[in-house]
Design an enzyme around this catalytic site. Structure first.
Site, PDB file in Angstrom:
ATOM      1  N   LYS A   1       2.876  35.143  45.617  1.00 29.15           N
ATOM      2  CA  LYS A   1       2.940  37.178  45.799  1.00 29.15           C
ATOM      3  C   LYS A   1       2.126  36.780  46.510  1.00 29.15           C
ATOM      4  O   LYS A   1       0.547  36.767  46.520  1.00 29.15           O
ATOM      5  CB  LYS A   1       2.712  37.061  44.455  1.00 29.15           C
ATOM      6  CG  LYS A   1       2.710  38.573  44.511  1.00 29.15           C
ATOM      7  CD  LYS A   1       1.993  39.746  42.696  1.00 29.15           C
ATOM      8  CE  LYS A   1       0.872  39.632  42.835  1.00 29.15           C
ATOM      9  NZ  LYS A   1       0.513  41.133  44.904  1.00 29.15           N
TER      10      LYS A   1
ATOM     11  N   GLY B   1      -8.691  36.177  44.433  1.00 30.30           N
ATOM     12  CA  GLY B   1      -8.940  37.267  44.510  1.00 30.30           C
ATOM     13  C   GLY B   1     -10.078  37.519  43.167  1.00 30.30           C
ATOM     14  O   GLY B   1     -10.957  36.683  43.884  1.00 30.30           O
ATOM     15  N   SER B   2     -10.410  39.295  42.672  1.00 31.12           N
ATOM     16  CA  SER B   2     -11.872  39.210  42.215  1.00 31.12           C
ATOM     17  C   SER B   2     -11.395  38.732  40.532  1.00 31.12           C
ATOM     18  O   SER B   2     -11.163  37.893  40.430  1.00 31.12           O
ATOM     19  CB  SER B   2     -11.173  40.524  41.901  1.00 31.12           C
ATOM     20  OG  SER B   2     -10.325  40.972  40.842  1.00 31.12           O
ATOM     21  N   THR B   3     -13.643  38.607  40.175  1.00 32.88           N
ATOM     22  CA  THR B   3     -13.702  37.448  39.050  1.00 32.88           C
ATOM     23  C   THR B   3     -12.896  38.578  38.399  1.00 32.88           C
ATOM     24  O   THR B   3     -12.100  37.241  37.091  1.00 32.88           O
ATOM     25  CB  THR B   3     -15.014  37.545  39.498  1.00 32.88           C
ATOM     26  OG1 THR B   3     -15.473  36.961  40.405  1.00 32.88           O
ATOM     27  CG2 THR B   3     -15.161  37.371  38.312  1.00 32.88           C
TER      28      THR B   3
ATOM     29  N   GLY C   1      -9.377  36.828  37.452  1.00 28.45           N
ATOM     30  CA  GLY C   1      -9.621  35.514  37.681  1.00 28.45           C
ATOM     31  C   GLY C   1     -10.201  35.621  35.888  1.00 28.45           C
ATOM     32  O   GLY C   1      -9.654  34.664  35.253  1.00 28.45           O
TER      33      GLY C   1
ATOM     34  N   GLU D   1     -10.465  30.966  43.108  1.00 26.77           N
ATOM     35  CA  GLU D   1     -11.141  31.430  44.297  1.00 26.77           C
ATOM     36  C   GLU D   1     -11.608  32.645  43.744  1.00 26.77           C
ATOM     37  O   GLU D   1     -10.950  33.329  44.302  1.00 26.77           O
ATOM     38  CB  GLU D   1     -10.705  30.875  45.670  1.00 26.77           C
ATOM     39  CG  GLU D   1     -10.375  29.447  46.037  1.00 26.77           C
ATOM     40  CD  GLU D   1     -11.598  28.488  46.617  1.00 26.77           C
ATOM     41  OE1 GLU D   1     -12.892  29.211  46.205  1.00 26.77           O
ATOM     42  OE2 GLU D   1     -11.091  28.102  46.512  1.00 26.77           O
TER      43      GLU D   1
ATOM     44  N   CYS E   1     -15.275  37.133  50.514  1.00 29.65           N
ATOM     45  CA  CYS E   1     -15.392  36.393  49.420  1.00 29.65           C
ATOM     46  C   CYS E   1     -16.996  35.523  49.478  1.00 29.65           C
ATOM     47  O   CYS E   1     -18.011  36.239  48.378  1.00 29.65           O
ATOM     48  CB  CYS E   1     -15.106  35.581  48.216  1.00 29.65           C
ATOM     49  SG  CYS E   1     -14.088  34.294  49.209  1.00 29.65           S
TER      50      CYS E   1
ATOM     51  N   GLU F   1     -20.548  42.634  44.114  1.00 28.16           N
ATOM     52  CA  GLU F   1     -20.088  42.563  44.903  1.00 28.16           C
ATOM     53  C   GLU F   1     -19.736  43.509  45.562  1.00 28.16           C
ATOM     54  O   GLU F   1     -18.674  44.140  45.156  1.00 28.16           O
ATOM     55  CB  GLU F   1     -18.186  41.222  44.611  1.00 28.16           C
ATOM     56  CG  GLU F   1     -17.996  41.088  45.800  1.00 28.16           C
ATOM     57  CD  GLU F   1     -16.949  39.977  45.904  1.00 28.16           C
ATOM     58  OE1 GLU F   1     -16.662  38.940  46.743  1.00 28.16           O
ATOM     59  OE2 GLU F   1     -16.363  40.275  44.974  1.00 28.16           O
TER      60      GLU F   1
END
Lengths: 298, 497, 343
Positions: free
Chosen positions: B203, B255-257, B260, B277, B311, B408
């Site tokens: 995706k 993507g974002s933490t 995740g 990641e 990132c 971030e």
């Protein structure tokens, strides 16, 4: 190869084929032997196929000089770039499958289907080796956990100029199987093809010359294996020798000569199945391991 | 001391300080859009063909530089995700049973077609993502091709990779990728998955779906068996349906933490293998003996490459106090030369922010930076009137307590902190829940290595920054995620080992 | 580890009085103590920030991807022509050859009088008088190489005599070579003193002086760190221009080594207020290359250096390529070598 196609229209005389003059491949050029000699190459039934240049020891010397000259650039190219070029060789071979199949039929006396399978296997073998260029370092090298404040890294590096005596029986698949592993890691090669079946190797040089492979990385010398093996094994500017194409007695003599400058020697195996998975057995003999130490501190 | 000025031919002899007759203004140099043909609408790519969403839903993708609608894209429902996973499952046995050499040749074909279509894909990526053509042309596309090339060569060498004599694939991989490097992240996911014999459902991000759909066409051109690669476009719910699907064996997410962590909870208690990641807050550490001019370039590359939407961006500059003034003067002088604007102009250095949402987040965090007392600076630059733009920004007098030093930002915003000793630099750099990247600038080799040893981050760049290569493993410590992409190590995520 | 001071000083205003040549730095200058002794000079030069080769080359390559089109290209081509030191430095040079080169410099494109003149004609000392005469009234400078160019391997008195001869014959500019042997052996003070002495030899009886360009021969200095040190050494010793190369060795001007020298003159002006010129020489043959150099100037030292006063190209074949590109811009057709003059 001369193929005389059947006349198609009316009763025109059959067309006479144009024969190829086979030449050596040295430093990216296609010279004749400096000796002016040729020898007859026949098919498995003894029919005349072509003349091949009968290389002299001076041709061998020239080929070593060309290989040495090419070594800096080829070993200094990025692994990615070498992989791209080897893959390009496979792409070029793919377009000449019929030509090589016909040459293998003539050289090895096998049926067309069998020859085609060997050619396909040889092209896939090129692809296999092309992919090793930027992977062998992670398989054969790595970080060493030394007991002290040092950064310690071992990396494989190419040995240098490698003389390759190609197998006598397998004129194309065997040839590819000994040549590709030598050059993919950054070595340059002086190749002595099968004495009685040299034509696929001489045609392979035409492919190499049109695949962005720098001149001198591969040099092809048709001729007598013993006549060429001797000066190559003794040459002080050759760093390694693959004796695959030498019989047991010649191999022993050449290995003794190779000891003079401590060449890396790959001995001939008693029997080699060229169709089998080659593994890394032909990559590692022509690699040196360099280990770098650096203190760690602020 | 002054010197007299050489007389110019026919001129009056300018003295130092007087400029040339005219400034050297670069004329617009736009890359042609004609090379890429974007259809008005795209379906999902499932089982080798494009199809509409089961409920007919679509969403628009816009060019962030102009807000122009580029195309309408199908929005995959849970039912569509299920269809795609089934297709991947159906294709798996045959794909995994192929000799590695055959899988290799498919990947080599893909690599070559990417090389052949590189300029077209670069223009497309620039239109859909907003990053400059200079980056898509010189960084993204060459890396994408190289990545496929590299993993193609592993497909027939897996027994030599150090994971046992006959490592097996996991099965069906669910892959969800971000919008900052749409096609590069696809390459990072798909190349190792296919090389190892997995099939995939991928995706792409909601705001950048197009290059993945063009990639579907490349799979078709390469003759890839149907169902090996499936592309489902959509937003968060599509991704959630995909990672939650019971028949996927592997989940890979970039993507974002926050997302995740959500995914980690979703796959808990299942057989699914997971690699993540995620975000970062990379420290770029400059010592007083650094090669200053190159350090400035490294800082610029570290935080303004892709507008800081990276990132592993070097978003925290840690500079030794003794060179702070010199370095900041040089940095500001350099930032004044950055060219911001039309991403398709070949001279543009900094493009658009990818979405209105992202722009809002950057804006909010920079306001917090000011409110908390950090000093804000931007070079004089005119931003385009349409699209999503944010000027390159530097915050000085930042401390570890500021939000802009901890969170971030994912934008062209640099937070500058100072340190006095190597130990202090390490302590500050490591004082974060993240651990993706770090940079060290010094001419002293042993110090580089000591810092590298002490920094808790998956990638350490010394005297360089933001360098990537398919042979080199990439990934984070701590909350930056786990698993590695790239190199021999990158195979592990897709093998049953 | 010290580094170059970087407090920006105001640039001198136009018409600022010139100090007598020779004195490297006025008392009270931040550099007064730097050249006090060999040891001090070595400490200073080795305390300059290092250069990371990979990063420097990457920056030069990145600037090389700038796309200069249409109006910007037209401007750049004319600017580049006006910056050329049109050069002939052959053992086979004759008065006839030099005269025809001068004619070319005055009127580069006989079919288009709007083409700018070159900045200077660069010749060996024994050809200066010929060039001076051929260029009379044109406003084009005569530049002469001197100091036993290109090797510089001769005694100092010979080098100084060589310089004085060229100045007496009417040279406006002197391109000297540093003693690379002394530099590489670490005898920086010797190099410094030699530049000072040559600078003295540039002074004419009326007190005016020929401008001094100092050639490093970057290819022989070999490392970027050395090029940075040589730049500061020459600027401290009183160079008006720093120049990459003689054009007579394997590696001459390159974008990275020119970029490095542009950084040096930029930093020197920030530190002292004094602006120094830069001249890449050798191997620059195409408009594309020349424009890349102008981009380096524009984005490194800045617009102040975008004039023949502060930037020159040492070149011979570059001019015709620029003229062909210029013709292409004005006619829309690609030109050919038969439409520019060969001298």
């Amino acid at each position: 190869m001369s193929d005389t196609p059947k006349a198609t229209a009316g009763r025109a005389a059959p067309r006479l084929g144009v024969l190829k003059t086979y030449k050596l491949y040295i430093g990216g050029k296609f010279p004749r032997s400096e000796s002016g000699r040729v020898y007859e190459v026949t098919d498995s039934k003894g029919n005349w196929l072509a003349h091949a240049p009968l290389s002299s020891r001076k041709d061998a010397r020239d080929a070593v000089a060309a290989a040495r000259k090419a070594f800096g650039g080829w070993s200094g190219a990025t692994a990615y770039n070498r992989g791209q070029i080897l893959y390009r060789v496979a792409e070029m071979l793919e377009g000449r499958r019929d030509q090589f199949t016909a040459e293998v039929v003539a050289a090895e006396g096998v049926a067309r289907g069998k020859a085609a399978a060997r050619v396909d296997a040889a092209i896939d073998r090129w692809v296999w080796y092309a992919g090793w260029s930027d992977k062998i370092a992670q398989v054969a090298g790595g970080a060493n956990p030394v007991a002290g404040p040092y950064f310690n890294l071992s990396s494989p590096e190419p040995t240098g100029v490698v003389a390759v005596l190609a197998p006598q029986e397998s004129s194309f698949l065997g040839l590819v199987s000994v040549l590709a592993p030598v050059i993919v890691t950054g070595n340059t090669a002086v190749l002595v093809p099968s004495e009685e079946r040299p034509l696929p190797a001489l045609s392979l040089s035409e492919v190499l010359a049109t695949s962005d492979l720098p001149g001198g990385v591969v040099n092809v010398l048709s001729g007598r294996t013993s006549e060429l093996g001797t000066p190559l094994a003794a040459h002080q500017d050759v760093n390694a020798i693959d004796l695959t194409g030498a019989g047991p007695e010649l191999a022993r003599d050449l290995e003794i000569a190779a000891a003079d400058n401590l060449k890396r020697v790959l001995r001939p195996a008693p029997s080699e199945d060229w169709a089998a998975d080659p593994g890394t057995g032909r990559l590692l003999p022509f690699l040196e391991t360099k280990t770098v130490w650096h203190p760690v501190g602020t | 001391m002054t010197r007299e000025t050489p007389q110019v031919t026919g001129g009056t002899g300018a003295a130092a300080g007087t400029g040339p007759a005219k400034a050297f203004a670069y004329a617009p140099a736009p890359e042609s859009r004609a090379i890429v043909d974007i259809a008005p609408s795209y379906g999902l790519f499932v089982d080798g063909e494009f199809r509409d969403a089961s409920d007919g839903k679509v969403f628009k993708t816009v060019s962030p530089a102009s807000e122009e609608v580029l195309s309408e894209v199908a929005q995959a429902s849970a039912e569509d995700v299920d269809t795609a996973v089934r297709a991947a499952r159906a294709a798996h046995a045959e794909w995994a049973a192929l000799p590695g050499a055959e899988r290799a040749k498919y990947l080599f074909r893909i690599a070559r077609i990417v090389q052949e279509r590189a300029r077209e894909l670069a223009v497309l990526e620039t239109l859909d993502n907003g990053k400059p053509i200079r980056e898509t042309r010189d960084a993204d596309l060459p890396l994408i091709a190289a990545h496929f090339f590299y993993y193609a060569g592993w497909a027939d060498k897996l027994p030599h990779a150090g994971f046992g004599p006959d490592p097996r694939p996991l099965g069906v991989a669910a892959q969800v990728i971000p919008w900052n490097f749409p096609l590069l992240m696809l390459a990072w996911k798909i190349a190792p998955a296919l090389a190892t014999g997995n099939t995939v459902v991928l995706k792409p991000a909601e705001t950048t779906p197009l290059s993945a759909l063009f990639f579907a066409d490349i799979c078709r051109q390469a003759g890839l068996p149907r169902g090996v690669v499936n592309i489902v476009t959509g937003a968060g719910p599509t991704g959630a349906a995909l990672v939650a699907h019971p028949d996927v064996d592997k989940v890979a997410f970039t993507g974002s933490t926050a997302v995740g962590k959500e995914i980690a909870r979703t796959v808990a208690g299942t057989r699914k293998r997971l690699t993540l990641e995620l975000g970062g807050k990379g420290a770029n550490i400059v010592f007083d003996d650094a090669p200053i001019d190159q350090a400035v370039e490294g800082i610029v590359n570290g935080i303004y490459f892709n507008g800081g939407q990276v990132c592993c961006a070097g978003s925290r500059l840690l500079v030794q106090e003794s060179v702070q003034d010199e370095l900041l003067d040089a940095l500001k002088r350099r930032l004044a030369t950055l060219r911001i604007g039309d991403p398709l102009d070949k001279n543009t250095d900094v493009g658009a922010i990818n979405s209105a949402e992202q722009l809002a987040r950057i804006t909010e965090l920079t306001r917090a930076g000011e409110a908390e007392g950090a000093e804000r600076w931007s070079p004089a630059c005119e931003l385009p009137s349409t699209g999503y733009w944010f000027a390159p920004t530097v915050f000085t007098n930042v401390t570890q307590a500021h939000r802009i030093a901890r969170e971030e930002i994912f934008g062209p915003v640099l937070s500058v902190l100072t340190f006095r000793t190597p130990d202090e630099a390490v302590a500050k750099a490591n004082n974060t829940p993240y651990g993706l990247s770090a940079g060290v600038w010094t001419e002293k080799g042993s110090r580089i290595l000591k810092m590298a040893q002490q920094l808790r981050a998956g990638v350490i760049w010394s005297n360089t920054f933001n360098k990537f290569d398919p042979t080199s493993p990439f990934g984070g410590y701590q909350e930056s995620g786990f698993g590695r992409e790239g190199g021999r190590h990158g195979l592990e995520a897709y093998l049953d080992v | 580890m010290s580094s170059a001071p970087s407090t920006p000083a105001p640039a001198p205003s136009a018409g600022a009085p010139a100090t007598p040549s020779g004195a490297p730095a006025a008392t009270g200058s931040p550099f007064a103590d730097v050249t006090a002794s060999d040891a001090a000079l070595r400490r200073y030069l080795h305390g300059l920030p290092g250069v990371d080769a990979v990063g420097l080359e990457a920056r030069a390559a990145a600037l090389g991807t700038r796309s200069i089109k249409t109006t910007a290209k037209a401007y750049a081509i004319d600017l580049a022509i006006s910056m050329i030191d049109l050069t002939t430095l052959e053992g086979a040079d004759t008065p006839g050859k030099v005269r025809s080169l001068c004619a070319k410099g005055i009127s580069p494109d006989p079919t288009d009088r709007t083409a700018p003149k070159v900045a200077a004609i660069c010749v060996y000392p024994d050809m200066v008088a010929t060039a001076r005469e051929a260029l009379a009234g044109s406003g084009i400078h005569v530049a002469s190489v001197a100091t036993a160019f290109p090797a510089g391997r001769t005694a100092l008195p010979v080098k100084l005599a060589d310089t004085r001869d060229a100045v007496a014959a009417g040279a406006d500019e002197i391109d000297m070579v540093i003693d690379r042997g002394a530099f590489l052996a670490g005898r920086y003070m010797a190099v410094f003193e030699e530049i000072r002495a040559v600078r003295e030899a540039c002074v004419r009886p009326d007190g005016s002086a020929a401008h001094l360009k100092v050639i490093f021969e970057n290819g022989e200095l070999s490392t970027y760190d050395n090029i940075r040190r040589a730049s500061w050494l020459a600027m401290l010793a009183g160079a008006d221009f720093i120049k990459t190369s003689t054009g007579k060795v394997a590696v001459n001007a390159t974008p990275p080594n020119t970029l490095l020298m542009l950084e040096a003159v930029r930093d020197f002006r920030a530190a002292t207020g004094t602006q120094i010129g830069v001249k890449p020489a050798g191997g620059i043959r195409t408009s594309k290359d020349a424009i890349k150099y102008l981009v380096l100037v524009n984005e490194t030292a800045g617009a102040n250096w975008l004039s023949p006063d502060w930037f020159r190209f040492g070149a011979s074949s570059l001019l015709n390529d620029l003229l062909m590109q210029r013709q292409k811009l004005s006619t829309g057709r690609y030109s050919g070598p038969d439409y520019v003059t060969v001298d």
